[in-house]
Design a protein around this motif. Structure first.
Motif, short mmCIF file in Angstrom:
data_model
loop_
_atom_site.label_atom_id
_atom_site.label_comp_id
_atom_site.label_asym_id
_atom_site.label_seq_id
_atom_site.Cartn_x
_atom_site.Cartn_y
_atom_site.Cartn_z
N GLN A 164 0.85 -1.19 0.00
CA GLN A 164 0.00 0.00 0.00
C GLN A 164 0.89 1.25 0.00
O GLN A 164 2.05 1.19 0.44
CB GLN A 164 -0.91 -0.01 1.23
N PRO A 165 0.38 2.39 -0.48
CA PRO A 165 1.19 3.61 -0.46
C PRO A 165 1.70 3.92 0.94
O PRO A 165 0.99 3.74 1.93
CB PRO A 165 0.20 4.68 -0.95
N GLY A 166 2.95 4.37 0.99
CA GLY A 166 3.58 4.72 2.26
C GLY A 166 5.08 4.57 2.19
O GLY A 166 5.65 4.26 1.14
N MET A 167 5.72 4.80 3.32
CA MET A 167 7.17 4.69 3.43
C MET A 167 7.51 3.36 4.11
O MET A 167 6.87 2.96 5.07
CB MET A 167 7.75 5.83 4.27
N TYR A 168 8.53 2.71 3.59
CA TYR A 168 8.97 1.41 4.07
C TYR A 168 10.49 1.42 4.23
O TYR A 168 11.17 2.29 3.71
CB TYR A 168 8.58 0.31 3.08
N GLU A 169 10.99 0.42 4.95
CA GLU A 169 12.42 0.17 5.06
C GLU A 169 12.70 -1.18 4.43
O GLU A 169 11.87 -2.09 4.50
CB GLU A 169 12.86 0.13 6.53
N LEU A 170 13.86 -1.31 3.86
CA LEU A 170 14.29 -2.58 3.30
C LEU A 170 14.64 -3.50 4.46
O LEU A 170 15.47 -3.18 5.30
CB LEU A 170 15.51 -2.36 2.40
N ASP A 171 13.95 -4.63 4.55
CA ASP A 171 14.17 -5.58 5.65
C ASP A 171 15.49 -6.32 5.45
O ASP A 171 15.87 -6.64 4.32
CB ASP A 171 13.01 -6.59 5.68
N GLU A 172 16.18 -6.58 6.55
CA GLU A 172 17.47 -7.26 6.49
C GLU A 172 17.39 -8.64 5.86
O GLU A 172 18.36 -9.15 5.31
CB GLU A 172 18.10 -7.37 7.89
#
Length: 92
Positions: free
Chosen positions: A58-66
Protein backbone atom coordinates in the motif's frame (compact mmCIF):
# COMPACT_ATOMS: atom_id res chain seq x y z
CA UNK A 1 21.70 2.80 12.09
CA UNK A 2 19.79 4.25 9.15
CA UNK A 3 17.89 1.88 6.88
CA UNK A 4 17.22 2.33 3.18
CA UNK A 5 13.85 4.00 2.71
CA UNK A 6 11.54 2.77 -0.05
CA UNK A 7 8.43 4.76 -0.98
CA UNK A 8 5.32 3.27 -2.55
CA UNK A 9 3.04 5.84 -4.20
CA UNK A 10 0.66 3.56 -6.11
CA UNK A 11 -0.66 0.13 -5.04
CA UNK A 12 -0.94 -1.07 -8.69
CA UNK A 13 0.89 -4.33 -9.45
CA UNK A 14 2.28 -5.05 -12.94
CA UNK A 15 1.71 -8.67 -14.00
CA UNK A 16 3.58 -10.42 -16.82
CA UNK A 17 2.78 -13.99 -17.84
CA UNK A 18 4.86 -16.22 -20.03
CA UNK A 19 6.13 -19.69 -20.78
CA UNK A 20 9.63 -20.80 -19.82
CA UNK A 21 12.09 -22.80 -21.89
CA UNK A 22 10.77 -25.91 -20.17
CA UNK A 23 7.25 -24.99 -21.44
CA UNK A 24 6.02 -24.31 -17.91
CA UNK A 25 3.95 -21.15 -17.39
CA UNK A 26 5.29 -18.41 -15.13
CA UNK A 27 4.11 -15.09 -13.77
CA UNK A 28 6.21 -12.09 -12.74
CA UNK A 29 4.58 -9.53 -10.48
CA UNK A 30 6.23 -6.15 -9.95
CA UNK A 31 5.40 -2.85 -8.31
CA UNK A 32 6.88 0.61 -8.93
CA UNK A 33 8.69 2.04 -5.91
CA UNK A 34 11.08 4.89 -5.19
CA UNK A 35 14.41 4.37 -3.40
CA UNK A 36 15.62 7.23 -1.23
CA UNK A 37 19.40 6.92 -1.63
CA UNK A 38 21.96 8.80 0.45
CA UNK A 39 23.56 11.67 -1.43
CA UNK A 40 20.76 12.08 -3.96
CA UNK A 41 18.33 14.99 -3.75
CA UNK A 42 15.41 12.99 -5.19
CA UNK A 43 14.23 9.39 -4.91
CA UNK A 44 15.04 6.99 -7.76
CA UNK A 45 12.29 4.97 -9.45
CA UNK A 46 12.71 1.21 -9.31
CA UNK A 47 10.59 -1.91 -9.62
CA UNK A 48 10.15 -4.43 -6.83
CA UNK A 49 9.55 -8.04 -7.77
CA UNK A 50 6.84 -9.40 -5.49
CA UNK A 51 6.69 -12.84 -3.95
CA UNK A 52 3.66 -14.94 -4.92
CA UNK A 53 2.09 -14.42 -1.50
CA UNK A 54 2.48 -10.60 -1.66
CA UNK A 55 -0.52 -8.83 -3.20
CA UNK A 56 1.42 -5.54 -3.35
CA UNK A 57 2.35 -2.81 -0.93
CA UNK A 58 0.00 0.00 0.00
CA UNK A 59 1.19 3.61 -0.46
CA UNK A 60 3.58 4.72 2.26
CA UNK A 61 7.17 4.69 3.43
CA UNK A 62 8.97 1.41 4.07
CA UNK A 63 12.42 0.17 5.06
CA UNK A 64 14.29 -2.58 3.30
CA UNK A 65 14.17 -5.58 5.65
CA UNK A 66 17.47 -7.26 6.49
CA UNK A 67 16.05 -10.60 5.32
CA UNK A 68 16.28 -9.21 1.76
CA UNK A 69 20.08 -9.59 1.87
CA UNK A 70 22.11 -12.77 1.58
CA UNK A 71 25.69 -13.85 1.01
CA UNK A 72 26.15 -15.32 -2.46
CA UNK A 73 28.02 -18.47 -3.37
CA UNK A 74 31.28 -16.52 -3.87
CA UNK A 75 30.97 -14.66 -0.57
CA UNK A 76 29.58 -11.41 -1.99
CA UNK A 77 26.73 -9.51 -0.36
CA UNK A 78 23.63 -9.66 -2.57
CA UNK A 79 20.02 -8.54 -2.48
CA UNK A 80 17.19 -10.98 -3.03
CA UNK A 81 15.23 -10.76 -6.27
CA UNK A 82 12.02 -10.59 -4.20
CA UNK A 83 12.73 -8.00 -1.53
CA UNK A 84 10.86 -7.68 1.74
CA UNK A 85 9.77 -4.34 3.13
CA UNK A 86 8.51 -3.28 6.53
CA UNK A 87 6.52 -0.11 7.22
CA UNK A 88 8.43 2.82 8.70
CA UNK A 89 7.12 3.52 12.17
CA UNK A 90 5.86 7.07 12.53
CA UNK A 91 7.31 8.81 15.59
CA UNK A 92 4.96 11.02 17.56
Amino acid sequence: MQHMKIEIQNPQVEVRNGTGRDQRPFQIRRQVAYAHLAGLAYPVMMRLQLEDSNQGFQPGMYELDESSFYVGKYGELAISRSVRLRPVSVKA
